[in-house]
Design an enzyme around this catalytic site. Structure first.
Site, PDB file in Angstrom:
ATOM      1  N   TRP A 102       0.822  -1.213   0.000  1.00 19.80           N
ATOM      2  CA  TRP A 102       0.000   0.000   0.000  1.00 19.80           C
ATOM      3  C   TRP A 102       0.856   1.263   0.000  1.00 19.80           C
ATOM      4  O   TRP A 102       0.518   2.237  -0.671  1.00 19.80           O
ATOM      5  CB  TRP A 102      -0.977  -0.013   1.177  1.00 19.80           C
ATOM      6  CG  TRP A 102      -2.018  -1.073   0.976  1.00 19.80           C
ATOM      7  CD1 TRP A 102      -2.171  -2.235   1.660  1.00 19.80           C
ATOM      8  CD2 TRP A 102      -3.018  -1.092  -0.064  1.00 19.80           C
ATOM      9  NE1 TRP A 102      -3.213  -2.976   1.132  1.00 19.80           N
ATOM     10  CE2 TRP A 102      -3.743  -2.300   0.077  1.00 19.80           C
ATOM     11  CE3 TRP A 102      -3.362  -0.216  -1.086  1.00 19.80           C
ATOM     12  CZ2 TRP A 102      -4.795  -2.644  -0.770  1.00 19.80           C
ATOM     13  CZ3 TRP A 102      -4.419  -0.553  -1.935  1.00 19.80           C
ATOM     14  CH2 TRP A 102      -5.117  -1.763  -1.768  1.00 19.80           C
ATOM     15  N   ASP A 172      -1.524   6.555   6.653  1.00 21.61           N
ATOM     16  CA  ASP A 172      -2.626   5.732   6.150  1.00 21.61           C
ATOM     17  C   ASP A 172      -2.931   4.672   7.210  1.00 21.61           C
ATOM     18  O   ASP A 172      -2.281   3.640   7.284  1.00 21.61           O
ATOM     19  CB  ASP A 172      -2.232   5.068   4.831  1.00 21.61           C
ATOM     20  CG  ASP A 172      -3.319   4.142   4.286  1.00 21.61           C
ATOM     21  OD1 ASP A 172      -4.374   3.986   4.947  1.00 21.61           O
ATOM     22  OD2 ASP A 172      -3.107   3.573   3.202  1.00 21.61           O
ATOM     23  N   LYS A 196     -12.383  -1.733   7.380  1.00 23.24           N
ATOM     24  CA  LYS A 196     -11.613  -2.668   8.192  1.00 23.24           C
ATOM     25  C   LYS A 196     -11.980  -2.526   9.673  1.00 23.24           C
ATOM     26  O   LYS A 196     -12.416  -3.477  10.295  1.00 23.24           O
ATOM     27  CB  LYS A 196     -10.122  -2.457   7.964  1.00 23.24           C
ATOM     28  CG  LYS A 196      -9.726  -2.651   6.498  1.00 23.24           C
ATOM     29  CD  LYS A 196      -8.272  -2.305   6.249  1.00 23.24           C
ATOM     30  CE  LYS A 196      -7.951  -2.312   4.758  1.00 23.24           C
ATOM     31  NZ  LYS A 196      -8.062  -3.634   4.136  1.00 23.24           N
TER      32      LYS A 196
END
Length: 360
Positions: A102, A172, A196
Site C-alpha cells: 500500500w 494511512d 476494516k
C-alpha cells in the site's frame, strides 16, 4: 441463520451488535417511518446522526480541537492523489516510507503530482521489517512525510511513530485505526478507509490539522479539496450516508466496550494467542520480524504449500472464512480487527491444530 467467523482483510467483520441495531432500524429509524438510506443528508435528523458520529470519534481518539474530521468517498486509495494535490503547497518534493504494497501504491500515485523521495524502505527484506528511525533519510524541506503504519497484505506494523520535526506526518491508518491509543497531535493528517475497523466500504475518514487546510494545486477538482469539504462539513455533495450512519454505530459500540484502551488489550490478547501458536508449531510459520508483526493482519505459511487449497476448503467448512493470503503473496492471512472476537481466534487455533495433526 448461523454466523461464521470472518477473517477478511476488508470489507471486514462488523460487530454483531451493530448489525442487529442496523437491522432493527432499517425500515424505520427512530420512529421517522423511513430508513437512514432514504433520508436527505441535509435533514435535521440525518445531520444529528452525522454530528454524533463525529463527536464520538473525536472522543474515542482524543482528537484535538484544531483538527477537522472529514467523512469522504473514494476509499483510501483516492487519498493517494488528494494528499499531494492538497499538501504540496510551494514545495517540490515529499518524503515517503516504503514498507509494503500500500505504501508502494501511494508512492506510485504521488509521483504523478510531486517529486517523491523514498526516505526509507524495507523492500530489500521483502517487506518483512520496517526501517528504523535513524535509517530514515528525511528532507526538512519536504511538503510532508507519508507512511503506512500497518501494511495489510504482508502483516507488518510500525512499532514507533516516525519523528519528522516540523514536516507534517501523514499516515494511512486504514487497517489499524482505533485498534489502540495514538497521540493524534503527532500527525498532520490521518486517513483511513472504513472497511476494516470502522464500517462498510465506501466511506473514508480524514483527520487533518487546520493549518493544512490550504488551497490545493491549480485545477484540482473541487471535490478533491480538503478545505472545500471541511468548509461544507463533509456535505459538499451527497456523502455516503448509510456508511456514515453505520460508522457511528460502530463508534457507539466501541464506547460500550470500554473505548480504544479496551480494544488495545483485546487486540494484544488475540494477536499474542495466534502468534504464540504459530511460533510453537512446526507446521506453520510467520515471515515477519517479531518486533513489527501486525496485530491486525497475521499472515502464515503452511509447511506443505500444496495443502493450501485443502486448508482453505476445510476451514470454510468449519465456519472460518476468508483466510486466503493476498493474491500477490499467497499463503494464509487472518485479519483480526476490532470486531473479530477472541472466540474466533480460539476457533482458528483449534482448527489449525487439528489440520496439522491430520496432514502434518
Amino acid at each position: 441463520m448461523t454466523r461464521k467467523y470472518n477473517f477478511s482483510a476488508g470489507p471486514a467483520a462488523l460487530p454483531e451488535d451493530v448489525l442487529f441495531r442496523a437491522q432493527s432500524e432499517l425500515l424505520d429509524w427512530q420512529g421517522q417511518g423511513l430508513s437512514v438510506m432514504e433520508m436527505s443528508h441535509r435533514s435535521p435528523e440525518y445531520v444529528s446522526v452525522a454530528k454524533k458520529a463525529e463527536s464520538d470519534l473525536r472522543e474515542l481518539m482524543n482528537i484535538p480541537d484544531n483538527y477537522q474530521v472529514l467523512f469522504m468517498q473514494g476509499g483510501a486509495t483516492s487519498q493517494f492523489s488528494m494528499i499531494p494535490m492538497n499538501l504540496m503547497g510551494n514545495n517540490v518534493s515529499a518524503d515517503y516510507i516504503n514498507t509494503g504494497d500500500w505504501s508502494s501504491k501511494a508512492i506510485k500515485e504521488a509521483k504523478r503530482y510531486i517529486q517523491v523521495n523514498v526516505a526509507g524502505s524495507s523492500e530489500d527484506s521483502n517487506f518483512t521489517a520496517v526501517p528504523a528511525q535513524d535509517e530514515l533519510q528525511l528532507d526538512s524541506n519536504a511538503a510532508y512525510v507519508h507512511y503506512t503504519p500497518n501494511e495489510t497484505i504482508r502483516g507488518v506494523e510500525f512499532d514507533y511513530i516516525p519523528e519528522t520535526g516540523d514536516v507534517p506526518l501523514v499516515a494511512d491508518m486504514s487497517s489499524n485505526i482505533l485498534s489502540g491509543p495514538i497521540d493524534v497531535s503527532r500527525f498532520g493528517m490521518i486517513y483511513a478507509g472504513a472497511q476494516k475497523n470502522i464500517g462498510p466500504a465506501g466511506l473514508t475518514v480524514v483527520i487533518i490539522r487546520d493549518d493544512l487546510l490550504q488551497a490545493p494545486v491549480d485545477k484540482t477538482p473541487t471535490l478533491f479539496s480538503y478545505k472545500a469539504i471541511a468548509d461544507a462539513d463533509s456535505m459538499l455533495n451527497t456523502p455516503p450516508t448509510f456508511g456514515w450512519y453505520l460508522a457511528g454505530l460502530v463508534f457507539e459500540w466501541l464506547q460500550a466496550q470500554g473505548g480504544v484502551p479496551a480494544m488495545d488489550k483485546l487486540n494484544d490478547l488475540k494477536a499474542s494467542k495466534l502468534y504464540s501458536y504459530i511460533d510453537n508449531s512446526d507446521f506453520y510459520t510467520n515471515p515477519v520480524d517479531i518486533a513489527v508483526r501486525s496485530r491486525m493482519n497475521v499472515p502464515f505459511i503452511l509447511a506443505k504449500p500444496e495443502l493450501d487449497k485443502l486448508f482453505l476448503t476445510e476451514a470454510t467448512s468449519a465456519g472460518l472464512l476468508n483466510l486466503a493470503g493476498h493474491r500477490s503473496v499467497g499463503g494464509m492471512r487472518a485479519s483480526i480487527y476490532n470486531a473479530v472476537p477472541e472466540a474466533a481466534v480460539d476457533a482458528l487455533i483449534e482448527f489449525m491444530q487439528d489440520f496439522a495433526v491430520t496432514h502434518g
